[in-house]
Design an enzyme around this catalytic site. Sequence first.
Site, mmCIF file in Angstrom:
data_model
loop_
_atom_site.group_PDB
_atom_site.id
_atom_site.type_symbol
_atom_site.label_atom_id
_atom_site.label_comp_id
_atom_site.label_asym_id
_atom_site.label_seq_id
_atom_site.Cartn_x
_atom_site.Cartn_y
_atom_site.Cartn_z
ATOM 1 N N ASP A 1 14.227 0.772 10.165
ATOM 2 C CA ASP A 1 13.871 0.869 11.587
ATOM 3 C C ASP A 1 13.692 2.194 11.619
ATOM 4 O OD1 ASP A 1 12.258 -0.446 13.495
ATOM 5 O OD2 ASP A 1 13.698 -2.199 13.171
ATOM 6 N N TYR B 1 -2.014 -6.543 16.874
ATOM 7 C CA TYR B 1 -1.876 -5.817 16.100
ATOM 8 C C TYR B 1 -3.182 -4.183 15.587
ATOM 9 C CZ TYR B 1 -3.384 -4.359 10.844
ATOM 10 O OH TYR B 1 -2.797 -3.491 10.104
ATOM 11 N N ILE C 1 0.894 -1.062 -0.088
ATOM 12 C CA ILE C 1 0.384 -0.277 -0.239
ATOM 13 C C ILE C 1 0.834 1.819 -0.045
ATOM 14 C CG2 ILE C 1 -1.690 1.240 1.409
ATOM 15 C CD1 ILE C 1 -2.740 -1.078 2.431
ATOM 16 N N LYS D 1 -3.282 -0.346 16.422
ATOM 17 C CA LYS D 1 -3.883 0.581 15.440
ATOM 18 C C LYS D 1 -4.961 1.035 15.956
ATOM 19 C CE LYS D 1 -1.744 -0.741 11.540
ATOM 20 N NZ LYS D 1 -1.308 0.347 10.813
HETATM 21 N N1 LIG Z 1 -3.113 -5.265 3.361
HETATM 22 C C1 LIG Z 1 -4.229 -5.562 3.368
HETATM 23 O O1 LIG Z 1 -4.938 -5.820 3.779
HETATM 24 C C2 LIG Z 1 -3.933 -4.173 4.812
HETATM 25 C C3 LIG Z 1 -5.221 -4.265 5.782
HETATM 26 C C4 LIG Z 1 -5.510 -2.723 6.778
HETATM 27 C C5 LIG Z 1 -4.664 -2.158 7.231
HETATM 28 N N2 LIG Z 1 -2.841 -2.111 6.379
HETATM 29 C C6 LIG Z 1 -2.428 -1.229 6.272
HETATM 30 O O2 LIG Z 1 -1.586 -0.886 5.518
HETATM 31 C C7 LIG Z 1 -0.104 -0.849 5.856
HETATM 32 C C8 LIG Z 1 0.645 -1.228 4.601
HETATM 33 O O3 LIG Z 1 0.598 -2.595 4.624
HETATM 34 P P1 LIG Z 1 0.928 -3.918 3.435
HETATM 35 O O4 LIG Z 1 -0.115 -4.623 3.558
HETATM 36 O O5 LIG Z 1 0.630 -2.501 1.839
HETATM 37 O O6 LIG Z 1 1.965 -4.491 3.871
HETATM 38 P P2 LIG Z 1 3.342 -4.519 3.856
HETATM 39 O O7 LIG Z 1 3.977 -5.350 4.367
HETATM 40 O O8 LIG Z 1 3.767 -4.187 2.031
HETATM 41 O O9 LIG Z 1 4.125 -3.138 3.912
HETATM 42 C C9 LIG Z 1 4.805 -3.051 5.415
HETATM 43 C C10 LIG Z 1 5.774 -1.937 4.940
HETATM 44 O O10 LIG Z 1 6.108 -2.020 6.469
HETATM 45 C C11 LIG Z 1 7.472 -1.822 6.595
HETATM 46 N N3 LIG Z 1 8.459 -1.721 7.635
HETATM 47 C C12 LIG Z 1 7.361 -2.487 9.243
HETATM 48 N N4 LIG Z 1 7.629 -2.201 10.446
HETATM 49 C C13 LIG Z 1 8.747 -1.737 9.982
HETATM 50 C C14 LIG Z 1 9.925 -0.770 10.943
HETATM 51 N N5 LIG Z 1 9.870 -1.291 12.195
HETATM 52 N N6 LIG Z 1 10.676 0.036 10.296
HETATM 53 C C15 LIG Z 1 10.638 0.423 9.086
HETATM 54 N N7 LIG Z 1 9.415 0.255 8.300
HETATM 55 C C16 LIG Z 1 8.991 -1.075 8.854
HETATM 56 C C17 LIG Z 1 7.689 -3.046 6.072
HETATM 57 O O11 LIG Z 1 9.426 -2.872 5.411
HETATM 58 C C18 LIG Z 1 6.718 -3.260 4.280
HETATM 59 O O12 LIG Z 1 7.550 -2.017 3.393
HETATM 60 C C19 LIG Z 1 0.533 -1.491 7.414
HETATM 61 O O13 LIG Z 1 0.319 -0.136 7.758
HETATM 62 C C20 LIG Z 1 -1.297 -2.212 7.125
HETATM 63 O O14 LIG Z 1 -1.504 -2.248 8.685
HETATM 64 C C21 LIG Z 1 -3.234 -3.392 5.289
#
Ligand SMILES: NC(=O)c1ccc[n+]([C@@H]2O[C@H](COP(=O)([O-])OP(=O)(O)OC[C@H]3O[C@@H](n4cnc5c(N)ncnc54)[C@H](O)[C@@H]3O)[C@@H](O)[C@H]2O)c1
Length: 267
Positions: free
Chosen positions: A60, A151, A17, A155
């Site tokens: 990080d 988690y 995302i 949130k």
């Molecule tokens: N995919 C879904 O269904 C969904 C649904 C609701 C919310 N979200 C939210 O959307 C956002 C993106 O999720 P996504 O699904 O694209 O996941 P993703 O795993 O592709 O992306 C998460 C990113 O966060 C980075 N990250 C995690 N911990 C970190 C840290 N300590 N320091 C630096 N970077 C860090 C990772 O490197 C990764 O690039 C998140 O906040 C997630 O909670 C996703």
Amino acid sequence: MRLQNKVIIVTGSCTGIGKAIAERSVAEGARVVIHGLEKELGEAVVAELGADKAALLIEDLTVDGAPQRLVDVALQAFGKLDAIVNNAAMVVASNIHTTDLAFFRKMLEANTIAPFALIQAALPHLRQTHGNVLNIGSVNAWSGEPNLLPYSVSKGALMTLTRNLGDTLMREDGVRVNQINPGWVLTENEAQRKREHGLADDWYKDIPRVYAPAGRILWPAEIAAAAVYWLGDECGPISGQVVDLEQHPFIGRNPPKDATTIPTPAK
Ligand SMILES: NC(=O)c1ccc[n+]([C@@H]2O[C@H](COP(=O)([O-])OP(=O)(O)OC[C@H]3O[C@@H](n4cnc5c(N)ncnc54)[C@H](O)[C@@H]3O)[C@@H](O)[C@H]2O)c1
């Protein structure tokens, strides 16, 4: 060009995302800081967007000083800061029986405290540009799946942070703070995570309509499209809002029961 000349930090934008929000922001005229943990993927995103449009920090965000370094990258590369997108998050499953305290603390550190620290570091610069913060939450913030307990709590706390600062920072600094709560989105990592949780390889092709009325879950680009509204100037002074982005209402939903439980009337 709804984000013309904006400078935007998108955390966790090497994948999923965050990457989609960064891509769409550049398509709308912005310059972005790409950030996350995956060096090669981050470099590929910068190469795709162009080095004049995108800078990179792989670090990080929970490490001391990392939020300030991220702000510094934006200032050094592009000279100002208009918005931050707190998108990076740990998305790891655990429940009441499998969550140890160290893991819970780590989750809160990454998903709630690090976004707060980035807002703190960015505030002096967002004040100057009348900028804004967009927090990426989750519909799990309202209660959440049993096996996403820490988690969901992280949130939920982020949502309170959004509403609290969305009020304070708008009044005191002219800085808006809003949040979008994506529903179920098909990212590369989400596809893999659900396989690890025991679903079939092609789980996303056959999801019951009660969860995916459209017959599919959401694409990252659809979340990115919504982000543009909150990041740009067109939403005016609207602040402190949390918007769910799912295919059905989340609060108060009472989906139809299985026919074996409650007879369904013929159409
Ligand atoms: N995919 C879904 O269904 C969904 C649904 C609701 C919310 N979200 C939210 O959307 C956002 C993106 O999720 P996504 O699904 O694209 O996941 P993703 O795993 O592709 O992306 C998460 C990113 O966060 C980075 N990250 C995690 N911990 C970190 C840290 N300590 N320091 C630096 N970077 C860090 C990772 O490197 C990764 O690039 C998140 O906040 C997630 O909670 C996703």
